[in-house]
Structures are given as structure tokens and as C-alpha cells.
Design a protein around this motif. Sequence first.
Motif, mmCIF file in Angstrom:
data_model
loop_
_atom_site.group_PDB
_atom_site.id
_atom_site.type_symbol
_atom_site.label_atom_id
_atom_site.label_comp_id
_atom_site.label_asym_id
_atom_site.label_seq_id
_atom_site.Cartn_x
_atom_site.Cartn_y
_atom_site.Cartn_z
ATOM 1 N N ARG A 1 0.847 -1.210 0.000
ATOM 2 C CA ARG A 1 0.000 0.000 0.000
ATOM 3 C C ARG A 1 0.880 1.258 0.000
ATOM 4 O O ARG A 1 0.543 2.256 -0.634
ATOM 5 C CB ARG A 1 -0.859 0.011 1.267
ATOM 6 N N TYR A 2 2.002 1.160 0.663
ATOM 7 C CA TYR A 2 2.930 2.307 0.644
ATOM 8 C C TYR A 2 3.460 2.537 -0.752
ATOM 9 O O TYR A 2 3.559 3.675 -1.216
ATOM 10 C CB TYR A 2 4.103 2.070 1.612
ATOM 11 N N LEU A 3 3.820 1.434 -1.400
ATOM 12 C CA LEU A 3 4.369 1.536 -2.760
ATOM 13 C C LEU A 3 3.321 2.095 -3.706
ATOM 14 O O LEU A 3 3.596 2.995 -4.508
ATOM 15 C CB LEU A 3 4.834 0.123 -3.219
ATOM 16 N N GLU A 4 2.127 1.585 -3.586
ATOM 17 C CA GLU A 4 1.039 2.057 -4.431
ATOM 18 C C GLU A 4 0.774 3.530 -4.199
ATOM 19 O O GLU A 4 0.571 4.307 -5.133
ATOM 20 C CB GLU A 4 -0.217 1.247 -4.098
ATOM 21 N N ALA A 5 0.824 3.897 -2.964
ATOM 22 C CA ALA A 5 0.578 5.301 -2.641
ATOM 23 C C ALA A 5 1.690 6.183 -3.177
ATOM 24 O O ALA A 5 1.448 7.299 -3.641
ATOM 25 C CB ALA A 5 0.479 5.458 -1.124
ATOM 26 N N ALA A 6 2.907 5.691 -3.123
ATOM 27 C CA ALA A 6 4.027 6.486 -3.626
ATOM 28 C C ALA A 6 3.898 6.725 -5.114
ATOM 29 O O ALA A 6 4.204 7.815 -5.624
ATOM 30 C CB ALA A 6 5.338 5.774 -3.298
ATOM 31 N N ASP B 1 1.432 9.326 -5.900
ATOM 32 C CA ASP B 1 1.741 10.602 -5.234
ATOM 33 C C ASP B 1 0.819 10.855 -4.034
ATOM 34 O O ASP B 1 0.252 11.931 -3.862
ATOM 35 C CB ASP B 1 1.625 11.758 -6.236
ATOM 36 N N GLY B 2 0.659 9.822 -3.244
ATOM 37 C CA GLY B 2 -0.213 9.954 -2.065
ATOM 38 C C GLY B 2 0.415 9.361 -0.831
ATOM 39 O O GLY B 2 1.635 9.185 -0.781
ATOM 40 N N TRP B 3 -0.445 8.995 0.071
ATOM 41 C CA TRP B 3 0.038 8.436 1.350
ATOM 42 C C TRP B 3 -1.004 7.453 1.849
ATOM 43 O O TRP B 3 -2.195 7.760 1.839
ATOM 44 C CB TRP B 3 0.250 9.536 2.375
ATOM 45 N N PRO B 4 -0.558 6.231 2.200
ATOM 46 C CA PRO B 4 -1.552 5.235 2.603
ATOM 47 C C PRO B 4 -2.171 5.574 3.964
ATOM 48 O O PRO B 4 -1.579 6.277 4.776
ATOM 49 C CB PRO B 4 -0.737 3.951 2.691
#
Lengths: 173, 175
Positions: free
Chosen positions: A138-143, A146-149
Amino acid sequence: MDRCLPKRALLLCAAGEGTNEQLLHVATCNSCQRRYLRFVRDLETIEQVLRETPPAITVTPPFLHYNRWLPVTAALAVIIVLVWGWRVQQVSEPLPSVDQAAKQEAIVRFLQDEVSPAVFLVTPQREFIAPAPVSDARYLEAALTDGWPCEWQSAAFASTCEFYPLSLTFVKR
Amino acid sequence: MKTAIEIDANASCESLFRTQYPRIVRLCRLLLLDAYEAEEVTQEVFEKLVRQWQSDNTIVSWEAWLTRVAVNACHDRRRSSWWKWWRNGRVRTQTDEPKDHQPTPEERMLGLEQQRRLWSRFQQLSPRQREVFILRRIEGLPTEQVANLLGVTTGSVKRHLFHAVQHLQKMLGDY
């Protein structure tokens, strides 16, 4: 007697206490006679006032009536307080001494019986559900987006997650 | 039934009362500076007079007897006056002016303000000075009799009289 009479002698002469010698001098000395007659006139005026006119009124100021009783009242108050204090001291008995061990035991019992259930109450109806930790994916996806999990977010709010610092307080009934 | 002597004695006593009462009231008022107490003391004095008259009628001068009894009664009253002051809640209160008081020529001459100041000055005298001045100058008693009445020497009477006259005369001199 050649010299003029002093004031004391002339006043006494005017008041009827002069000696024959003094009175003779007054009769022959113009200066002394003038002073003597003035004293006689003054004395007559004084005596006439004292004989015929009533004295002026002197009324006690009202505050004196209170001031006179003030020390008495204060003394009575002090006496009453002292007697009361003495009586209280005489009547009151010393409190029974409490055994220290029994006191400790009572405190412990109070903590166990009253405080602990209130603080650490666990009822079957209330259940705390801890949120699941967010995975690395989820962190990777958020990165990438351009977001934050959402960290420690419960599943119910995962789709619309935004940063919410009080998320830990959410519970599920 | 009263005898002629008793009736005559009562008449003499009443006559003495009528003639001497104003003088004794004035004397007590000047000595005590209090009209109410002066009235009370005067009544006590005349009660004593009646008792004395009934028991011993051989006194030569009843006027002198009344003066002596009045002076002694005023002494006693002054000694206990602190208690009366405490009890009654009044300082030396003077009599009010009589309602039918008409201004005398002397009042017109002096003026009320000067009279007031003279009375104030008179009240400042010591009790002994006041007694000597009143007995010697107002009552007109000879020096020896005043000394005898007050139990002091003639020299002491003269000294008190001089201080009293000087004190009172100073007010007139200053005015």
C-alpha cells in the motif's frame, strides 16, 4: 508702699482679699486704681453672668453612647469565645487511633473493589477492535500515485481514506 | 392636734424652704454644672433640713447649715458622678434656657456668645477653684468660713480664688 501693685495683689484686692496697706495704695495711686476698677468691673460682670444666666447646653455626641459600650461589648465577646473554646476542649474526646495495617488493608480493599472495576471495566457489549497495519504494498502504491496510505485504518474507511489523526479512536460495535 | 409651737416651727421651715431653695439650687448647679443633679441634690438637702429641724432645732444659722450640707452633698455627688455618667449615658448636661427667659440688660450688654465663653471658662476651673469662687464671690462668705467649710487654710482659699479670678478675667480681657 511706693511701687505699683502686681496683678495678683490687685486681683485679690478686687476679690475682697486685699490687705489694708494694699487698699490704701490703690486709693492713692491712679494707675493701680484704674487697673483695680477694671478688675472689679470684670468680676462683677462674671458674677452677674454666673448668678443670672443658665449655663449653655452641652449635649453628648451620639457616637459617645456607642463608644462607651464598645469596650464592654468587645470584652464580652472575647469572654464568650474563650468560654466556648474551653467548653469545646473539655467536651470533645480524642479520636480512637486506627491501626496502620488495618488502614492499609482498607485502602487496598477499596482499590480492588471500587477503583479497579471502574477503571478497567470490560463488558461483553463493548469490544475494541484494533485496526490492521498497512502493508508495504500500500505504501508503494501510494508512492506511485503521489499519495500516502492510510495507516492503521479500519477496513470500513479504507476506500475513502484520508489522513485522520484520531483514527485509532474509531471502534466497531 | 398640732400645738402652736409645732405650727410655728413648720411655718418657719416652709419659710426657710421658700427663701433658701433658689439659692441652694443655684449653688448646687454652679458646683455640679448639671441642672438635673442640682435639683436632686437640693431635694436631698431639704429632706435633711426637715429631719434636722424635727430632731434638733437649736441651730443658730440655718442658712450656713444649708450651705454646708449642700457643699458636702455636691462633694458626694461628684464622687459618684462617674457611675451616673456611665449609667445614664450623658456627660454633664446643662439645663436648657427657660421658656419664658427674657434677655436681661446684662445679656444685651455682653451678648450670648460672651456668656457662652464665660461659662465654658468657668467649667474649665478645677472643682476646688470653682467651690472657692462660688462660696467667696457668689455666696459672699468670708474667707475664714470658706476655709472652714472646705477644710483648707485661708491661704489656700486665697490662692484658689486668685487662680479662678485670673482664669475668668483673662477671658474678658481677651474678648
